[in-house]
Write an enzyme that holds these catalytic residues in place. Structure first.
Site, PDB file in Angstrom:
ATOM      1  N   ASP A  88      45.020  50.153  41.511  1.00 48.89           N
ATOM      2  CA  ASP A  88      44.261  49.364  42.475  1.00 48.89           C
ATOM      3  C   ASP A  88      44.854  47.967  42.432  1.00 48.89           C
ATOM      4  O   ASP A  88      44.633  47.226  41.474  1.00 48.89           O
ATOM      5  CB  ASP A  88      42.774  49.378  42.073  1.00 48.89           C
ATOM      6  CG  ASP A  88      41.907  48.624  43.061  1.00 48.89           C
ATOM      7  OD1 ASP A  88      40.694  48.889  43.104  1.00 48.89           O
ATOM      8  OD2 ASP A  88      42.431  47.750  43.769  1.00 48.89           O
TER       9      ASP A  88
ATOM     10  N   ILE B 106      44.466  45.423  44.666  1.00 51.58           N
ATOM     11  CA  ILE B 106      43.873  44.629  45.747  1.00 51.58           C
ATOM     12  C   ILE B 106      43.901  43.129  45.509  1.00 51.58           C
ATOM     13  O   ILE B 106      43.657  42.353  46.436  1.00 51.58           O
ATOM     14  CB  ILE B 106      42.435  45.073  46.092  1.00 51.58           C
ATOM     15  CG1 ILE B 106      41.471  44.772  44.954  1.00 51.58           C
ATOM     16  CG2 ILE B 106      42.391  46.530  46.477  1.00 51.58           C
ATOM     17  CD1 ILE B 106      40.012  45.046  45.353  1.00 51.58           C
TER      18      ILE B 106
END
Lengths: 443, 470
Positions: free
Chosen positions: A237, A239
Site C-alpha cells: 500500500d 498511498i
C-alpha cells in the site's frame, strides 16, 4: 429483545457483526470534534482535529491550475463539448487518458526510476475499495494476510469485513523504533502456520501509517525475497508515496523487485490512491496495480463495484498530464510537509516529548509513555480522553492501530493551517509541562 | 504453461479463478463484434450498431444548456472553484447533505410527488452495480437465495452473487400472460427453493422491468408486498428506470407508494435500489443509491458505501442540478416525450414489416418478438438467429437466453442510445432483414424486382428512406 433477535435474523451475519470496526473507542474523538470544532477566529476553544490524515497544504496550487485550465472540466464552456461522451463512459477499463496520466504520475513520484504500464492501472472505490478488491482476488474466506503493526485501523474492515479474510499482525516494537524486520515477519508466518492458518500474503504500508517511516531498500529486498521463498503475495500500500519530505526519494517495491533475483512478478501488487499524495480524498480515486495478469483481469471486473466517476477521471487526466504542474506540485508539497513536520517535532523536543523520527506521511508517532499512570491500554485510553476532552486535541491512540505497547499516539499535521498548528503545539507543550492531572516523570 | 496455470490456481482466490464474473458467456459476443467494428455514419457505415446498451442519450442538450447557465455547479469552473477544497476533502460516507436532499427530491418528482423520500435514508454506492451488491451483503449470507422473476438483467448473476456467495432462484414468467409476476409463480419458486433446502432471504424485482420495458400495476405490486410479508422475506425493488415511463396514462407505481397505503406491512422488509444512470443518462458518474426503510440496513449499507462512494465532485454537480426544480420538471417531461417519440417511430417501423413488440410503456428498449423466425422453438435456434443478426445485419441485440427467459425468440433492442439518423439505419436494416426472410421463406409476398436486386447485393446499407424498400 425478542423483536431485536427477529430483526437480527432478517439481516446477514456481516450486517450484524462488528466487522465494520466502528464500535471502537477510536470514534469518540471524532464525536468530540464534530460537537465542538476549533476555528482560529470563531472558536479558539474548540477541539483541533489531529486524527485525520489529510493533505491540505497545496490546494492553492491546484486551484490556480484549475483557473488556468477550464477545459479540464466538462462543465465549463471550454469543456462542455465533451460532457456527453464523458457522462456516458462507464467502461471499466477507465479513460485511456486517465490511466496514462496516473501511470506517469506514479513514475514521477518514484523519481522516474520505474515506469508503470497504463494497462495495469485498475480503478477502485478509493484505497478502501482497492484493498478490499485485492483481498477478494487473492484470499478465500478464512485465509490470512500478515500485516505489520501498528497498522491503519480501517484495515480490519477493508481487508476482512466482507471478504472474511483475517489479519495476522506482525508486532513491531519500540525497542527498534517499530522497524519491520524479515525475522519478525518470518516468526509471525511460522506461528500462523503452526495454528493452521493459511497465510496468502504480506501487506505492507510504505510509507507507514501511523509511523510515517519508509522501508529501507535492503529491508524491502529481504521481504520480496521472503515472499518469493514462501510463494505468498506481497501487497504494498503505497498511498503516501509522494508525502516524503525529500521529493522522489521514496523506494517502491516496483524498483526493488527488479533487483531481486528470480522475483516472481505474479506475487507483487501495489495499492495506490490520490487521496493522500494529492489531497483529494473526496474524488475516490483508488488504484490496484498488479504485476499478475490474472489479478489485473479479475480486479478490473470487480472495479464495476467502485469505478471512478468519469467526470473526475477526465479532470484528473488533464491535471496529472501537466508535467510542469506536477513537477512543481511534488516539490512544493514535500517542502511544505517537511516544514510542518519540523515545526512540530522541534516544538516537541523543547518539552522533551519524543517521537519516532520519520521521513514521510501526514502525521508522526508520538511517545507519551511517561505520562501514563501505568503501562496499560486502559491507562492509555484514560490519557487519551484527557487529551480529547481537556487539552482538546483529537489525536489517535495507539491502541486503535493494534500496537503492542501502550502510550503511543498518532498526530496528524497536514490537515490544518499554520495558525491552528501553532495553537495545537502550544496546547501539547502546556499539557506536558503542567501535567494537567496526570503524573509526570521528573525532567 | 500448464504448470503456470496450476500455480495461478493455487495463488489466487477461488473467486478470482472461477467464472462467477459471468464474462465468459456468449452475451458478450455482440459486444465484441461491436468493439471490433463499431458503426459510424461516415467512417464505417457497415459497422455494428449498438442496440444492446440500455443508455439514455436523448436529453444531453438540456443538461449542457443548464451547465452553461449554472457555472458554479462545477468546482472546476472559475465561478465554482471557491468550493473546490471543501468538496475535494469531503469523504464522509453520509454524503453531502445537499446531494442527499436533491436526490430525495428527484426521486419524489419521478413518482409524481405522490411520495416523499427521507434524505437520511439515501445511501451512496458505486452505481446501481454497487447498490445491488451492497444490499445482498446486508441481507443475505453465503448460500442464501434471492428470488428473481425471469426474464431479468444478466448482470444480476454477477452483481448479486459473485462476491457475496448468494444464489438466485428464478421465478418463471410466461409470454402467455405478458410475463406477469403471478402469486403462483412466486409460490412455485419459493416452494422449489424450500425443497432444495435453500434459504430464501428475499425477492428482487426490477420495476420498470429490464428487459421487458413494462411496469407493474398496483394490484400486482400489492400482491407481491403481501407475499413477502407472509414469508417474512425482503423485497428489493430496483427502480432505476422509474423516470423512463413513456405515457401519462400509465403512472409508474413505486413500492414506496404501496407501503404508504398499506401501513400494516413490515417496512423493515422494503428496500429500493436507484441510480441516475438510466433516468438521467449519466452512467459514467456512478451514482448508485440504496434506499431502505430498515434502519439497520441503512446503517450497514452506509458503512459499506466506503467501498464505492460517489465522487464529491459529482455529488456537488448533481446536488446543484437536481435542486433546480424548474430544470428537473422540464427534464423529466422532455425525456418522456422524446422516449415516447422514439418508441413510436421504432414500433411503427416494425409494424410495417409485421414485427410485434411486447407491449411495454417504460424503459430505454423494446422487446421484439422474433419467435416465428426461429427454425424451431429452441435456444439453439435463437443463438443461430442472433449470430445472423450480429454478423449479417450488424446489430448488437440481446436475445431471451441472456435474460434467463423461459421462451426463446424475444430480442431486446435498446432505442435511446443513438441519434435519430442512426435509429433510421437500424430500422432499415431490420426491415431489410425481414424482407429477405420473407423472400427466403416465401411467407408473405413475392418481392418486387427492385427488392430482389437489393437483397442480392451484398452492399453496405447507407441512409435511405424506408419507403425505398416497401
Amino acid at each position: 429483545m425478542a423483536v431485536e433477535n427477529r430483526k437480527q435474523q432478517l439481516l446477514s451475519r456481516i450486517a450484524t457483526n462488528d466487522g465494520h470496526g466502528e464500535n471502537s473507542p477510536y470514534f469518540h474523538g471524532w464525536d468530540a470534534y464534530e460537537k465542538n470544532r476549533f476555528h482560529p477566529t470563531q472558536n479558539r476553544n474548540g477541539v483541533i482535529q489531529m486524527g485525520l490524515a489529510e493533505n491540505q497544504l497545496c490546494f492553492d496550487l491546484i486551484e490556480k491550475w484549475i483557473k488556468e485550465n477550464p477545459k479540464a472540466s466538462i462543465c465549463t464552456p471550454e469543456g462542455v463539448n465533451e460532457f456527453k461522451e464523458i457522462a456516458i463512459f462507464q467502461d471499466y477499463h477507465g479513460l485511456k487518458a486517465f490511466r496514462e496520466a496516473v501511470a506517469k504520475f506514479m513514475g514521477k513520484v518514484r523519481g522516474n526510476r520505474v515506469t508503470f504500464d497504463p494497462n495495469r492501472i485498475v480503478m477502485s472505490g478509493g484505497a478502501t475499495g482497492a484493498n478490499e478488491t485485492i483481498m477478494f482476488c487473492l484470499a478465500d474466506p478464512g485465509d490470512a494476510f500478515l500485516v505489520p503493526s501498528p497498522y491503519y485501523p480501517a484495515f480490519d474492515r477493508d481487508l476482512g469485513w466482507r471478504t472474511r479474510a483475517q489479519i495476522v499482525p506482525v508486532n513491531c516494537s519500540s525497542s527498534n523504533d517499530f522497524q519491520l524486520t524479515r525475522a519478525a515477519v518470518e516468526e509471525a508466518y511460522e506461528k500462523a502456520l503452526e495454528s493452521n492458518i493459511n497465510v496468502k500474503g504480506l501487506l505492507l504500508t510504505n510509507p507507514s501509517n501511523p509511523l510515517g517511516t519508509t522501508l529501507e531498500r535492503e529491508t524491502l529486498k529481504a521481504l520480496v525475497t521472503f515472499v518469493n521463498e514462501k510463494n505468498i503475495h506481497l501487497v504494498c500500500d503505497e498511498i503516501y508515496s509522494a508525502t516524503t519530505f525529500t521529493p522522489s526519494r521514496f523506494v517502491s517495491v516496483a524498483e526493488v523487485m527488479q533487483e531481486v533475483e528470480h522475483c516472481n512478478p505474479d506475487l507483487i501488487h501495489i495499492i495506490y490512491s490520490l487521496s493522500k499524495d494529492l489531497g483529494l480524498p473526496g474524488f475516490r480515486v483508488g488504484i490496484v496495480y498488479s504485476y499478475n495478469d490474472a489479478v489485473v483481469s479479475c480486479a478490473r471486473k470487480m472495479s464495476s463495484f467502485g469505478l471512478v466517476s468519469s467526470q473526475s477521471q477526465h479532470f484528473l487526466a488533464a491535471l496529472l498530464s501537466d508535467e510542469e504542474f506536477i513537477d512543481n506540485f511534488l516539490s512544493e508539497s514535500s517542502k511544505r510537509l517537511a516544514k510542518r513536520y519540523r515545526f512540530l517535532t522541534e516544538g516537541l523536543k523543547k518539552v522533551r516529548v519524543s517521537y519516532v523520527e520519520s521521513d514521510a506521511g501526514l502525521f508522526f508517532w508520538m511517545d507519551l509513555r511517561r505520562l501514563l499512570m501505568e503501562q496499560t491500554f486502559d491507562a492509555e485510553l484514560e490519557l487519551w480522553r484527557v487529551i480529547v476532552d481537556d487539552v482538546k486535541l483529537n489525536v489517535s491512540p495507539g491502541y486503535s492501530f493494534h500496537v503492542s505497547e501502550p502510550g503511543w499516539f498518532r498526530v496528524c499535521f497536514a490537515n490544518m493551517d499554520d495558525e491552528t498548528v501553532k495553537v495545537a503545539l502550544n496546547r501539547i507543550q502546556a499539557f506536558v509541562q503542567t501535567g494537567n492531572g496526570t503524573t509526570e516523570a521528573s525532567p | 504453461m500448464a504448470a503456470n496455470l496450476r500455480n495461478q490456481n493455487q495463488l489466487l482466490s477461488k473467486m478470482a479463478i472461477g467464472d462467477g464474473h459471468g464474462e465468459n458467456s456468449s452475451y458478450f459476443d455482440g459486444w465484441k463484434a461491436y468493439d471490433k467494428y463499431p458503426y459510424h455514419p461516415e467512417e464505417r457505415p457497415d459497422g455494428v450498431i449498438q442496440m444492446g446498451l440500455a443508455e439514455n442519450q436523448l436529453c444531453f442538450d438540456l443538461i449542457q444548456d443548464w451547465l452553461m447557465k449554472n457555472p458554479e455547479a462545477s468546482i472546476c469552473s472559475p465561478d465554482g472553484v471557491l468550493n473546490f477544497k471543501d468538496t475535494a476533502i469531503f469523504s464522509d460516507y453520509h454524503g453531502l447533505p445537499e446531494f442527499r436532499e436533491a436526490i430525495a427530491k428527484f426521486m419524489g418528482k419521478v413518482r409524481g410527488d405522490r411520495v416523499k423520500f427521507d434524505p437520511d435514508r439515501i445511501v451512496m454506492s458505486g452505481g446501481a452495480t454497487g447498490a445491488q451488491e451492497t444490499i445482498a451483503f446486508c441481507l443475505a449470507d453465503p448460500g442464501d437465495a434471492f428470488l428473481v422473476p425471469t426474464p431479468y438483467y444478466p448482470g444480476f448473476d454477477r452483481v448479486l452473487t459473485w462476491r457475496t456467495g448468494v444464489q438466485l432462484v428464478p421465478v418463471f414468467c410466461a409470454s402467455s400472460n405478458n410475463f406477469k409476476i403471478t402469486k403462483s409463480a412466486l409460490e412455485a419458486a419459493y416452494g422449489k427453493a424450500q425443497e432444495l433446502n435453500i434459504r430464501v432471504k428475499g425477492l428482487l424485482i426490477t420495476n420498470p422491468s429490464n428487459p421487458l420495458g413494462t411496469i407493474l400495476d398496483r394490484e400486482t405490486l400489492k400482491e407481491i408486498v403481501r407475499f413477502i410479508n407472509e414469508k417474512n422475506i425482503h423485497l428489493v425493488c430496483d427502480e432505476i428506470y422509474a423516470a423512463t415511463v413513456f405515457t401519462n396514462q400509465h403512472n409508474f407505481v413505486s413500492v414506496s407508494e404501496v407501503i404508504e397505503e398499506d401501513t400494516e406491512r413490515n417496512r423493515d422488509l422494503i428496500h429500493i435500489v436507484y441510480s441516475l444512470s438510466k433516468d438521467m443518462g449519466l452512467p459514467g458518474f456512478r451514482v448508485g443509491i440504496v434506499y431502505s426503510y430498515n434502519d439497520a440496513v441503512v446503517n450497514c449499507a452506509r458503512k459499506m458505501s466506503s467501498f464505492g462512494l460517489v465522487s464529491s465532485q459529482t455529488q456537488h454537480l448533481i446536488a446543484a442540478m437536481l435542486s433546480d426544480d424548474e430544470f428537473v420538471d422540464r427534464f423529466i417531461a422532455k425525456s418522456k416525450e422524446l422516449l415516447d417519440k422514439r418508441r413510436k417511430f421504432f414500433t411503427e417501423g416494425l409494424e410495417q414489416v409485421k414485427i410485434d413488440c411486447l407491449n411495454g410503456n417504460a424503459s430505454l428498449f423494446k422487446r421484439m418478438d422474433f419467435r416465428r423466425l426461429l427454425k424451431d422453438q429452441s435456444f439453439e435456434a435463437e443463438m443461430e438467429l442472433l449470430r445472423v443478426i450480429i454478423n449479417e445485419i450488424k446489430l448488437n441485440v440481446s436475445p431471451s437466453s441472456f435474460f434467463h427467459c423461459s421462451e426463446p425468440g424475444w430480442f431486446r433492442v435498446c432505442i435511446a442510445n443513438m441519434d435519430d439518423s442512426t435509429m433510421e439505419v437500424d430500422l432499415l436494416r431490420i426491415t431489410y432483414f425481414m424482407l429477405q426472410n420473407r423472400y427466403r421463406n416465401k411467407v408473405v409476398k413475392v418481392p418486387t424486382k427492385k427488392q430482389r436486386q437489393q437483397s442480392s447485393l451484398k452492399r453496405s446499407l447507407s441512409r435511405r428512406k424506408m419507403e425505398d424498400f416497401m
